[in-house]
Design a protein around this motif. Structure first.
Motif, PDB file in Angstrom:
ATOM      1  N   PHE A  44      25.453 -26.105  32.598  1.00  7.12           N
ATOM      2  CA  PHE A  44      25.375 -24.961  31.686  1.00  7.12           C
ATOM      3  C   PHE A  44      24.013 -24.281  31.740  1.00  7.12           C
ATOM      4  CE2 PHE A  44      24.082 -23.483  27.420  1.00  7.12           C
ATOM      5  CZ  PHE A  44      24.991 -22.444  27.256  1.00  7.12           C
ATOM      6  N   GLU A  45      22.941 -25.052  31.608  1.00  8.50           N
ATOM      7  CA  GLU A  45      21.590 -24.454  31.573  1.00  8.50           C
ATOM      8  C   GLU A  45      21.293 -23.722  32.881  1.00  8.50           C
ATOM      9  OE1 GLU A  45      22.182 -27.571  30.543  1.00  8.50           O
ATOM     10  OE2 GLU A  45      21.769 -27.336  28.386  1.00  8.50           O
ATOM     11  N   GLY A  46      21.651 -24.364  33.999  1.00  8.69           N
ATOM     12  CA  GLY A  46      21.408 -23.760  35.309  1.00  8.69           C
ATOM     13  C   GLY A  46      22.201 -22.464  35.484  1.00  8.69           C
ATOM     14  N   GLY A  61      31.259 -24.102  33.097  1.00  6.55           N
ATOM     15  CA  GLY A  61      31.443 -22.683  33.383  1.00  6.55           C
ATOM     16  C   GLY A  61      32.005 -21.923  32.191  1.00  6.55           C
ATOM     17  N   ILE A  62      32.982 -22.506  31.525  1.00  2.00           N
ATOM     18  CA  ILE A  62      33.578 -21.847  30.347  1.00  2.00           C
ATOM     19  C   ILE A  62      32.529 -21.703  29.239  1.00  2.00           C
ATOM     20  CG2 ILE A  62      35.298 -22.137  28.486  1.00  2.00           C
ATOM     21  CD1 ILE A  62      36.513 -21.184  31.171  1.00  2.00           C
ATOM     22  N   LYS A  63      31.706 -22.743  29.072  1.00  2.00           N
ATOM     23  CA  LYS A  63      30.629 -22.656  28.070  1.00  2.00           C
ATOM     24  C   LYS A  63      29.658 -21.532  28.434  1.00  2.00           C
ATOM     25  CE  LYS A  63      28.642 -26.706  27.239  1.00  2.00           C
ATOM     26  NZ  LYS A  63      28.288 -28.123  27.586  1.00  2.00           N
ATOM     27  N   ALA A 112      39.417 -18.919  30.126  1.00  2.00           N
ATOM     28  CA  ALA A 112      38.511 -17.842  30.557  1.00  2.00           C
ATOM     29  C   ALA A 112      38.581 -16.675  29.572  1.00  2.00           C
ATOM     30  CB  ALA A 112      38.890 -17.376  31.964  1.00  2.00           C
ATOM     31  N   ALA A 113      39.799 -16.303  29.187  1.00  2.00           N
ATOM     32  CA  ALA A 113      39.972 -15.171  28.257  1.00  2.00           C
ATOM     33  C   ALA A 113      39.406 -15.506  26.885  1.00  2.00           C
ATOM     34  CB  ALA A 113      41.455 -14.819  28.151  1.00  2.00           C
ATOM     35  N   LYS A 114      39.669 -16.724  26.407  1.00  2.00           N
ATOM     36  CA  LYS A 114      39.155 -17.114  25.085  1.00  2.00           C
ATOM     37  C   LYS A 114      37.632 -17.148  25.069  1.00  2.00           C
ATOM     38  CE  LYS A 114      41.027 -19.850  22.129  1.00  2.00           C
ATOM     39  NZ  LYS A 114      41.548 -18.937  21.106  1.00  2.00           N
TER      40      LYS A 114
END
Ligand code: E4P
Length: 218
Positions: free
Chosen positions: A67-69, A94-96, A122-124
């Motif tokens: 996430f951070e990267g 990726g979602i985060k 992805a949409a949410k």
């Protein structure tokens, strides 16, 4: 329907753009490597070069898997040019990251999508685009176009704003099928785009028009 070219080759991007019907570009690390583009600064400059050719969205993919990267890379990519859309793989991290980007005004393309469930997440999370891979599903005896239709129907039913970007298009007929399935965007290799123009009756008809013209005009 928007029409993107799926390549990092500048000559092909120029050729498609010169047709006057190009709405954007998608790239991925494999396409960048195919063109021999390597090193952080060269890769970033290449994205800027693409943005300077095409007036439309240009997907630039993050390499980080945490996430951070992803956030750090995505922010750097988005800062390169207003046309950049940050491409993020459909993983938990990726979602985060997509959620973070959507809350911070950075547009995203959720890539490597192979199921309706992934497209739902992805949409949410607020992705600008979702990229189901049509050709790679066909490669494993699964109907890629059917997935496009399924995602389009779900998004329409629930009113999600995420645009369905049909990716991994391998040939001209895929473009037509994705169009019929209701995709918002198709990203295609140059050959598949040029294939839309081909018909022998067009060539035969033009030849006849020109020869008839010459008969009376010399
Ligand atoms: C686009 O966003 C994808 O990276 C691309 O369409 C993948 O295509 P391929 O399956 O032909 O590599």
């Amino acid at each position: 329907m928007k029409f993107f070219i799926d390549t990092a080759n500048l000559n092909q991007i120029k050729e498609a753009n010169d047709l006057g019907v190009l709405d954007g570009v998608t790239t991925n690390p494999s396409l960048m490597a195919k063109e021999g583009i390597k090193g952080d600064s060269n890769i970033k400059q290449h994205y800027i070069d693409i943005c300077n050719i095409v007036k439309g969205d240009v997907s630039a993919e993050v390499i980080a898997t945490d996430f951070e990267g992803m956030v750090k890379e995505g922010e750097e990519l988005a800062a390169l040019h207003e046309q950049i859309v940050v491409k993020v793989p459909c993983t938990k991290e990726g979602i985060k990251a997509i959620k973070f980007f959507s809350e911070n005004g950075i547009r995203t393309n959720c890539t490597l999508v192979f199921t309706a469930g992934q497209a739902l997440l992805a949409a949410k999370a607020g992705a600008t685009y979702v990229s189901p891979f049509v050709g790679r599903l066909d490669d494993v005896s699964t109907d890629g176009v059917a997935l496009i239709k399924q995602i389009v129907d779900i998004y329409n039913y629930y009113g999600y704003q995420t645009e369905v970007l049909a990716a991994s298009i391998r040939h001209t007929m895929h473009i037509i099928q994705c169009l019929e399935a209701g995709a918002d965007v198709a990203t295609c290799p140059l050959e598949a785009i040029l294939g839309l123009l081909k018909h022998p009756l067009t060539d035969i008809g033009l030849e006849k028009f020109l020869s008839d013209y010459k008969k009376v005009n010399g």
